[in-house]
Motif scaffolding. Sequence first.
Motif, PDB file in Angstrom:
ATOM      1  N   VAL A 105       1.055  -1.435   0.402  1.00 39.03           N
ATOM      2  CA  VAL A 105       0.334  -0.240  -0.200  1.00 39.03           C
ATOM      3  C   VAL A 105       0.771   1.007  -0.097  1.00 39.03           C
ATOM      4  N   THR A 106       0.516   2.015  -1.258  1.00 38.75           N
ATOM      5  CA  THR A 106       2.045   3.450  -0.986  1.00 38.75           C
ATOM      6  C   THR A 106       0.918   4.015  -0.240  1.00 38.75           C
ATOM      7  N   THR A 107       1.339   5.000   0.918  1.00 33.41           N
ATOM      8  CA  THR A 107       1.041   5.904   1.995  1.00 33.41           C
ATOM      9  C   THR A 107       0.890   7.432   0.705  1.00 33.41           C
ATOM     10  N   GLU A 108       0.869   8.164   1.844  1.00 35.44           N
ATOM     11  CA  GLU A 108      -0.074  10.152   0.737  1.00 35.44           C
ATOM     12  C   GLU A 108       1.436  10.052   1.655  1.00 35.44           C
ATOM     13  N   GLU A 109       1.784   9.860   2.445  1.00 38.84           N
ATOM     14  CA  GLU A 109       3.750  10.690   3.031  1.00 38.84           C
ATOM     15  C   GLU A 109       4.421  10.138   1.103  1.00 38.84           C
ATOM     16  N   GLU A 110       4.781   8.676   1.067  1.00 37.68           N
ATOM     17  CA  GLU A 110       5.295   8.223   0.459  1.00 37.68           C
ATOM     18  C   GLU A 110       4.996   9.290  -1.280  1.00 37.68           C
ATOM     19  N   ARG A 111       3.673   9.268  -1.265  1.00 42.70           N
ATOM     20  CA  ARG A 111       3.905  10.145  -2.851  1.00 42.70           C
ATOM     21  C   ARG A 111       3.921  11.684  -2.443  1.00 42.70           C
ATOM     22  N   GLU A 112       3.945  11.653  -1.673  1.00 41.31           N
ATOM     23  CA  GLU A 112       4.126  13.895  -1.261  1.00 41.31           C
ATOM     24  C   GLU A 112       5.633  13.860  -1.576  1.00 41.31           C
ATOM     25  N   GLY A 113       6.925  12.290  -1.077  1.00 44.57           N
ATOM     26  CA  GLY A 113       7.873  12.632  -0.853  1.00 44.57           C
ATOM     27  C   GLY A 113       7.977  12.187  -2.597  1.00 44.57           C
ATOM     28  N   ARG A 123       8.429   3.458  -7.522  1.00 42.12           N
ATOM     29  CA  ARG A 123       8.491   1.846  -7.638  1.00 42.12           C
ATOM     30  C   ARG A 123       8.541   1.433  -6.493  1.00 42.12           C
ATOM     31  N   ASP A 124       6.871   1.003  -5.663  1.00 42.74           N
ATOM     32  CA  ASP A 124       7.049   0.849  -4.415  1.00 42.74           C
ATOM     33  C   ASP A 124       7.047  -0.361  -4.116  1.00 42.74           C
ATOM     34  N   THR A 125       7.605  -1.112  -3.137  1.00 40.84           N
ATOM     35  CA  THR A 125       7.991  -2.395  -3.210  1.00 40.84           C
ATOM     36  C   THR A 125       7.676  -2.893  -0.847  1.00 40.84           C
ATOM     37  N   LYS A 126       8.059  -4.457  -0.705  1.00 37.05           N
ATOM     38  CA  LYS A 126       7.807  -3.992   0.791  1.00 37.05           C
ATOM     39  C   LYS A 126       8.510  -3.266   2.167  1.00 37.05           C
ATOM     40  N   SER A 127       9.678  -2.899   1.245  1.00 37.33           N
ATOM     41  CA  SER A 127      10.732  -2.571   1.960  1.00 37.33           C
ATOM     42  C   SER A 127      10.964  -1.289   1.656  1.00 37.33           C
ATOM     43  N   LEU A 133      13.489   5.808  -0.107  1.00 38.01           N
ATOM     44  CA  LEU A 133      12.057   6.477   0.624  1.00 38.01           C
ATOM     45  C   LEU A 133      11.297   5.558   2.000  1.00 38.01           C
ATOM     46  N   HIS A 134      12.289   5.977   2.868  1.00 37.60           N
ATOM     47  CA  HIS A 134      11.815   4.621   3.882  1.00 37.60           C
ATOM     48  C   HIS A 134      11.362   5.822   5.120  1.00 37.60           C
ATOM     49  N   LEU A 135       9.852   5.155   4.776  1.00 35.74           N
ATOM     50  CA  LEU A 135       9.150   5.571   5.809  1.00 35.74           C
ATOM     51  C   LEU A 135       8.535   5.357   6.746  1.00 35.74           C
ATOM     52  N   ASN A 136       7.979   3.666   6.433  1.00 34.39           N
ATOM     53  CA  ASN A 136       7.034   2.879   6.638  1.00 34.39           C
ATOM     54  C   ASN A 136       7.517   2.784   8.491  1.00 34.39           C
ATOM     55  N   ARG A 137       8.844   3.517   9.652  1.00 31.60           N
ATOM     56  CA  ARG A 137       8.746   3.152  10.565  1.00 31.60           C
ATOM     57  C   ARG A 137       9.484   4.137  11.621  1.00 31.60           C
ATOM     58  N   SER A 138       9.752   3.949  12.306  1.00 28.10           N
ATOM     59  CA  SER A 138       9.785   5.285  13.513  1.00 28.10           C
ATOM     60  C   SER A 138      10.667   6.735  13.206  1.00 28.10           C
ATOM     61  N   GLN A 139      11.955   5.726  12.558  1.00 32.39           N
ATOM     62  CA  GLN A 139      12.870   6.508  11.829  1.00 32.39           C
ATOM     63  C   GLN A 139      12.734   6.491  10.195  1.00 32.39           C
ATOM     64  N   LYS A 140      12.859   8.023  10.107  1.00 36.82           N
ATOM     65  CA  LYS A 140      12.441   7.348   8.550  1.00 36.82           C
ATOM     66  C   LYS A 140      14.039   8.182   7.944  1.00 36.82           C
ATOM     67  N   TYR A 141      13.843   6.901   7.001  1.00 37.18           N
ATOM     68  CA  TYR A 141      15.549   7.586   6.336  1.00 37.18           C
ATOM     69  C   TYR A 141      15.198   8.024   4.834  1.00 37.18           C
ATOM     70  N   LEU A 142      16.047   8.943   4.352  1.00 40.92           N
ATOM     71  CA  LEU A 142      16.160   9.351   2.789  1.00 40.92           C
ATOM     72  C   LEU A 142      17.171   7.920   1.913  1.00 40.92           C
ATOM     73  N   GLY A 143      17.256   7.483   1.524  1.00 40.66           N
ATOM     74  CA  GLY A 143      18.023   7.177   0.825  1.00 40.66           C
ATOM     75  C   GLY A 143      19.211   6.618  -0.262  1.00 40.66           C
ATOM     76  N   ILE A 179      16.280  11.600   8.337  1.00 39.62           N
ATOM     77  CA  ILE A 179      15.104  12.225   8.498  1.00 39.62           C
ATOM     78  C   ILE A 179      13.737  12.703   9.340  1.00 39.62           C
ATOM     79  N   ASN A 180      13.092  13.379   9.844  1.00 36.97           N
ATOM     80  CA  ASN A 180      12.313  13.898  10.462  1.00 36.97           C
ATOM     81  C   ASN A 180      10.915  13.609  10.501  1.00 36.97           C
ATOM     82  N   SER A 181      11.666  14.913   9.038  1.00 34.72           N
ATOM     83  CA  SER A 181       9.604  14.768   8.157  1.00 34.72           C
ATOM     84  C   SER A 181      10.521  14.462   6.651  1.00 34.72           C
ATOM     85  N   ILE A 182       9.772  14.600   5.352  1.00 32.91           N
ATOM     86  CA  ILE A 182       9.962  14.417   4.472  1.00 32.91           C
ATOM     87  C   ILE A 182      10.192  15.748   3.373  1.00 32.91           C
ATOM     88  N   ASP A 183       9.595  16.771   4.755  1.00 37.27           N
ATOM     89  CA  ASP A 183      10.371  18.181   4.242  1.00 37.27           C
ATOM     90  C   ASP A 183      11.999  18.295   4.237  1.00 37.27           C
TER      91      ASP A 183
END
Length: 353
Positions: free
Chosen positions: A260-268, A288-292, A309-319, A332-336
Amino acid sequence: MDFLERIINLANKIKQQKDVIDTEEATKNAFVMPFIHNILGYDVFDPTEVKPEFICDIGTKKGEKIDYAIIKDNEIQVLIECKKIGESLNINHASQLFRYFHVTNARISILTNGQVYQFFTDLDAPNKMDEKPFLEFDLLNIEENLIPELKKITKSAFDIDSIINAAGELKYVSQIKKVMAAQLITPEEDFVKFFASRVYDGILTQKVKESFAILTKKATTQFLSDQVNERLKSAISNTAEKADETLEKSNEAHSDSEIVTTEEEREGFYIVKGIIRTVIDPSRISQRDTKSYFGILIDDNNRKPVCRLHLNRSQKYLGIIDADKNEIKHPINSIDDIYQYSEQLKETVSTYL
């Protein structure tokens, strides 16, 4: 409903209703209030957030009203002046914005006809509204690269320092694009002389300049055509690679059905696309969205990753993918926060050009 969908919904409403709107008041009710409420995220029914018919007496000017004042943190942050849908916008329409700008705390002012929104600040002189907008957003001609910039002015993301820092680049890039477009249609003498002096060894007489005016227009037209052809060749050369990936994608289809692609991922994705479209055709940027993780690619090609974009976890990351195809993760703390890595993202894209 995500940010882009809300914009598109309002754009569709304007297309359907603009021909029956014939007053400024109707324009405000039908288009401007929904923009403030649904796009910018301010409650138009809460006077602590949006104050219509805002009065600010200035010297001998008494009782003049600005259409809307937007309030955040108990301070007036944005002033909005409205005109009727279809009416052209020019600096003469912004006289009240000019007067109110320097007597309030507002650093942002907006002039709109319900379809086009012009955003102003004080880049040229402190506390004095610029005569030219730093951002112009047309709901019936949406430019995807401007969506992240518009999002910065929303209630949830509003940060005046971030807005002002980006405003300078936005303003001058926009003006340069307009100048370039005008020169491609009708080259001015200085533009023609610039090229003629570099390829012609003789004296630039009036006859020679007239000749080079035609040649310059023809050359620029052919140059743009060549650029388009190069991109078409690139697209054709990638067809074989994409065919090889088709089987791989089909094998992944079953597992992807649970993603499931989240709104946050789309905005990212739109933020990254807005950044890297300055160095590559935006039509080549895909997701391209994947499970991880949520991946962003060039030419929808697994061999051309830009970032993850690793956004579905407590600590988000931009790889970000480096030149050796290694993923370097940045917390990262937020997609901004993605904007902080604009140069690294552009560097990655440049390796595929």
